[in-house]
Design a protein around this motif. Structure first.
Motif, mmCIF file in Angstrom:
data_model
loop_
_atom_site.group_PDB
_atom_site.id
_atom_site.type_symbol
_atom_site.label_atom_id
_atom_site.label_comp_id
_atom_site.label_asym_id
_atom_site.label_seq_id
_atom_site.Cartn_x
_atom_site.Cartn_y
_atom_site.Cartn_z
ATOM 1 N N GLN A 1 0.811 -1.206 0.000
ATOM 2 C CA GLN A 1 0.000 0.000 0.000
ATOM 3 C C GLN A 1 0.848 1.261 0.000
ATOM 4 O O GLN A 1 0.332 2.366 -0.072
ATOM 5 C CB GLN A 1 -0.945 0.009 1.215
ATOM 6 N N MET B 1 0.253 5.196 1.294
ATOM 7 C CA MET B 1 -1.165 5.513 1.361
ATOM 8 C C MET B 1 -1.753 4.928 2.639
ATOM 9 O O MET B 1 -1.253 3.954 3.195
ATOM 10 C CB MET B 1 -1.890 4.961 0.131
ATOM 11 N N GLU C 1 -12.563 4.110 -0.448
ATOM 12 C CA GLU C 1 -11.193 4.032 -0.947
ATOM 13 C C GLU C 1 -11.125 2.989 -2.062
ATOM 14 O O GLU C 1 -11.711 1.902 -1.947
ATOM 15 C CB GLU C 1 -10.227 3.628 0.182
ATOM 16 N N ARG D 1 -8.127 1.446 -5.024
ATOM 17 C CA ARG D 1 -6.785 1.535 -5.587
ATOM 18 C C ARG D 1 -6.320 0.145 -6.025
ATOM 19 O O ARG D 1 -6.974 -0.859 -5.718
ATOM 20 C CB ARG D 1 -5.807 2.115 -4.565
ATOM 21 N N GLU D 2 -5.227 0.144 -6.732
ATOM 22 C CA GLU D 2 -4.592 -1.116 -7.107
ATOM 23 C C GLU D 2 -3.537 -1.465 -6.064
ATOM 24 O O GLU D 2 -2.724 -0.616 -5.690
ATOM 25 C CB GLU D 2 -3.930 -1.004 -8.484
#
Length: 914
Positions: free
Chosen positions: A255, A258, A272, A274-275
């Motif tokens: 992560q 972040m 949230e 995200r990749e």
């Protein structure tokens, strides 16, 4: 099995709503008890009290009636009235039940207070037996002194009270029953709702557990996974039962900086996404696209996180990125290959073109000159193919950029007519144009690219038309604020195109059919390039055609209104005379190119030295002073860019001009040359005329263009005359241009009158010939207003309209031109045509013949040189020749030149054999 598990299984087996049924039963029992208590303890006693109070009040009011009856002075009459009042009282009925209100009434009078015999007013009356009566004693008073005179005793009937109580009790019972029914209905609805909720919960649980998307529920306070589905267990590589032993931080391994997707540090309001990379129990890493939603779960903050495994997509993305990089590399390699091939082709082409030009300056017979002309045409065609391939390469790579400038639509159309007029005349075709009245003359756009498309379309129209006409039309399609959409159409009366051929006409390397390729030539790139250019300019292109019915090629472009006044077009940089004796250094690694450049420079009276690369050029400049350097770009040891940079360290651009010579024809190459410190750019193959123009600019004896006009005492604009255009047509020779104007005034002073006379005589053929001749001459001299008025006349005559107004316009425009010519000072002889000796006559005749054959307007200048060389001889033949040349009748001029040639007994072949 643990007790919590047993309770969960028991809850699953019990039907939904069992938990709330006792609650509703207890509620109904409580409601029944409350109703009973309310009736017996509150409502019934209150009804009795109210009934007694009502009976007492009624008895009291009836006692007043009895008092009124005894107030009669006559005792007997009073008795009778009292008895009558009692009877009326006993017959009164309760309106709801019909029962008598009073069943009995009697009076007891104190005769001490009443003046009547004893017992006279003691009357007792009864209407029936009374089982449940209420006895009410009401005092009687005298009407006069309000003294107590006795008592009236009423037996009130309470049967109506029983009925009232029964009615109220029934209504209360019905209300309670209805309330119980409502409660039962609510119970039934709640039970069904709970059943639906339980069914929905089971469905959601089944969906969650069977969903193909991995999902987990993570508690926020300790980042513990509370629940997960089978897909999540498969992703993490653990059994479903072991998901509860994992934490979010244990699987979310990448992560970065972040904030985490779950746990105490996760977002509590925002979603949230995200990749990230997760690591399964078997150490396998997966790329996943995660989405974390904060929710409340059993009064605790939690996050439900979903995962989309994009490992395969990531692999495909990497493969696509690699393929894209490879494709871009291939595109760059292709562009470089095309550029290098262009360079390699242009280099020998430059030698062919240069030697053709040098050979044409020698004494040749007609057959040899024909061979050279064919070679020149072939090289021009090959150069056009190379330029098309370069344009196609730039368009294919998306590197072609538009250059938006203010320009005049009418001037651009006029230039195109001038450009193709000679070719149309040679084929005997009519070439005209129409610009709609609503088309604004001043627009903002890429004039060069629009002209490139029109050049291709008009060239094709002339190529595929054997008889008839070619017309260019420009119309305004729409105009919104400063944005315009113009439509250009090129129509012809040529061979036409079949519907099947139209479908692939605008594809690369495609033509209507192979027979056209064999008969007319071409690569099939022109229309594909035109389509790409039109689309780049926000427009469309198309064609309407049928075999043997001609074609109409059209396209639209989006332009803007001009941001300012249209600047005058830059004139060619040709000067009156290149400075003879100037010293020029030719730097080129190709020996043939060096030889050609030396020959061309020698013909211009320039002394040339040579160097084979940039290093030799630096040595040459160190050892000798030069006025200008012609620099090739691609050379061994030291290329032209580095050599220019070294020279610019010592000489600025004005002190030592450097002209680039390159076989690279791309626009970015020109920009690169100028950015490197070079003054100008000459593309290979070198055009001798363009070479002379560039050298004339940097090695001029006198100033170019408009300064020459100023030196001769006239402005660049005269009423009715566009001097800049006229000078360009006259090879930028102000003296020659002035001479042509004078001869125009002499030859055409009466043309308007002759035109009007032919119209009045009904001779349309003669009128058309006069108008066509005058229009062509006006166009060549820059008399654009006169040219446009003649176009209007021809259009009116062609469409059988009234030509009177058009004739007036021609007369006014011609008078304006003649007045401007008359205001000029007397013609001075052009210095460039003087000082030629008689020995040059054969060469001058051949040069003039070449100009006449090619339709070159420098023929007038070469005629002046020939006249000077002859020194007054053969005046008659020269007069016929001069008249034909001044009238731009080149076919007649060639015939007159042959007669002059024969009279002088000079042949080119004999000269070569001498």
């Amino acid at each position: 099995m643990s007790k919590p598990a047993q309770r969960r299984r028991l809850r699953k087996r019990l039907p939904a709503g069992v938990a709330v049924t006792p609650l509703f039963l207890a509620l109904m029992v409580v409601l029944a008890a409350f109703v009973a208590y309310y009736w017996f303890a509150v409502l019934a006693p209150q009804l009795d009290a109210n009934a007694r109070a009502s009976a007492t009040a009624l008895a009291d009011s009836q006692a007043r009636t009895l008092e009124d009856a005894m107030a009669e002075p006559d005792p007997q009459a009073a008795r009778r009235q009292l008895a009558s009042a009692m009877d009326e009282l006993l017959i009164a009925r309760e309106p709801t039940t019909g029962e008598p209100i009073f069943l009995g009434v009697r009076t007891e009078i104190d005769y001490d207070m009443v003046a009547a015999p004893d017992g006279l007013f003691d009357i007792a009356k009864r209407s029936g037996a009374c089982d449940d009566c209420l006895q009410i004693d009401v005092p009687l008073y005298s009407r006069a002194g309000r003294e107590l005179i006795g008592i009236a005793q009423f037996d009130a009937n309470l049967v109506f009270l029983k009925a009232l109580r029964a009615d109220v009790r029934n209504k209360l019972s019905i209300g309670a029953a209805l309330l119980l029914v409502v409660i039962g209905g609510i119970w039934w609805a709640v039970v069904n709702l709970l059943r639906k909720i339980a069914r929905s919960e089971r469905n959601l649980r089944n969906v969650f557990e069977a969903a193909p998307v991995p999902m987990v529920l993570v508690r926020q306070r300790d980042d513990r996974i509370l629940k997960g589905n089978q897909a999540a267990a498969d992703l993490f590589g653990v059994p479903v039962s072991d998901l509860a032993t994992l934490k979010g931080e244990e699987v979310h391994v990448s992560q970065g900086d972040m904030r985490p997707l779950s746990g105490p540090g996760a977002a509590q309001t925002d979603v949230e996404g995200r990749e990230i990379v997760i690591e399964a129990a078997d150490r396998t890493k997966h790329w996943v696209l995660t989405s974390s939603h904060p929710i409340g779960f059993l009064d605790e903050a939690a996050h439900i996180i979903s995962y989309a495994d994009i490992t395969a997509l990531k692999q495909i993305q990497q493969e696509l990125t690699d393929a894209k990089d490879a494709a871009e590399q291939a595109t760059r390699a292709k562009s470089l290959f095309v550029a290098n091939m262009s360079h390699e082709i242009r280099t020998p082409l430059n030698a062919v073109t240069g030697f053709c030009h040098l050979a044409e300056r020698t004494q040749l017979d007609a057959k040899q000159r024909g061979y050279l002309t064919s070679i020149r045409k072939a090289t021009d065609l090959l150069l056009g193919v190379i330029n098309n391939i370069l344009d196609f390469s730039k368009l294919d790579a998306g590197k072609l950029e538009l250059d938006e400038v203010d320009f005049s639509v009418a001037a651009m159309v006029s230039d195109l007519l001038d450009m193709f007029g000679v070719l149309a005349d040679r084929k005997g075709l009519a070439l005209d144009a129409h610009v709609g009245d609503e088309v604004p003359d001043a627009v903002l756009g890429d004039e060069h690219r629009i002209k490139q498309v029109l050049t291709n379309l008009i060239g094709n129209a002339l190529k595929f038309t054997e008889d008839g006409r070619v017309k260019l039309s420009v119309d305004l399609v729409e105009m919104k604020d400063a944005d315009l959409l113009l439509r250009f159409e090129v129509s012809d009366t040529g061979i036409g195109i079949s519907a099947s051929a139209i479908e692939c006409l605008f594809q690369s390397f495609t033509q209507a059919d192979s027979s056209i390729t064999r008969k007319h030539g071409g690569t099939g790139l022109g229309l594909a390039i035109s389509r790409s250019l039109v689309e780049l300019m926000g427009g469309e292109i198309g064609v309407n055609s049928e075999p043997d019915q001609g074609s109409q090629f059209w396209f639209t472009v989006r332009l803007a209104a001009a941001t300012g006044p249209i600047l005058k077009r830059p004139q060619k940089r040709t000067t009156a005379t290149v400075r003879r004796g100037a010293k020029v250094l030719v730097v080129d690694d190709n020996n043939i190119n060096r030889r050609i450049m030396v020959e061309l420079l020698d013909a211009l009276g320039i002394r040339a030295d040579v160097a084979s690369d940039g290093a030799e050029a630096l040595v040459a400049v160190d050892n000798k002073s030069f006025d200008l350097v012609l620099m090739d770009l691609q050379m061994p040891n030291m290329d032209g860019y580095e050599a220019t940079a070294r020279l610019r360290e010592r000489f600025d651009a004005q002190r030592l001009p450097i002209i680039a010579m390159t076989a690279h024809g791309r626009e970015e190459d020109k920009v690169k040359c100028l950015s490197a410190g070079m003054n100008a750019h000459l593309p290979k193959p070198i055009d001798p005329a363009e070479l002379a123009s560039v050298l004339g600019h940097w090695l001029a004896v006198s100033s170019p263009g408009g300064i020459e006009g100023a030196r001769l005492g006239w402005p660049e604009e005269l009423p009715g005359l566009h001097v800049a255009a006229g000078l360009a047509r006259a090879g930028h020779k102000p003296g020659l241009y002035r001479q042509l104007l004078a001869e125009f005034a002499q030859d055409h002073a009466g043309s308007a009158q002759r035109l009007q006379q032919s119209v009045e005589a009904g001779d349309s053929v003669v009128a058309a010939r006069i108008a066509h001749n005058l229009k062509g001459t006006a166009a060549n001299l820059g008399a654009r207003t006169l040219e446009q008025s003649l176009q209007s006349f021809e259009r009116a005559q062609r469409e059988h309209l009234d030509v009177a107004e058009a004739l007036d316009g021609v007369q006014a425009a011609l008078e304006e031109v003649l007045k401007s010519i008359g205001d000029l000072s007397p013609v001075e002889r052009d210095a460039s045509v003087s000082g030629v000796d008689e020995r040059a006559v054969p060469r001058l005749i051949e040069a003039l013949d070449t100009s006449l054959r090619e339709g070159n307007f420098e023929a007038a200048q070469r005629l002046d040189a020939l006249t000077a060389a002859l020194g007054g001889r053969n005046a008659a033949e020269l007069g016929v020749l001069s008249q034909a040349v001044r009238a731009f009748d080149f076919a007649a001029a060639r015939a007159a030149l042959r007669k002059l040639h024969e009279s002088l007994s000079i042949t080119s072949g004999g000269q070569e054999r001498d």
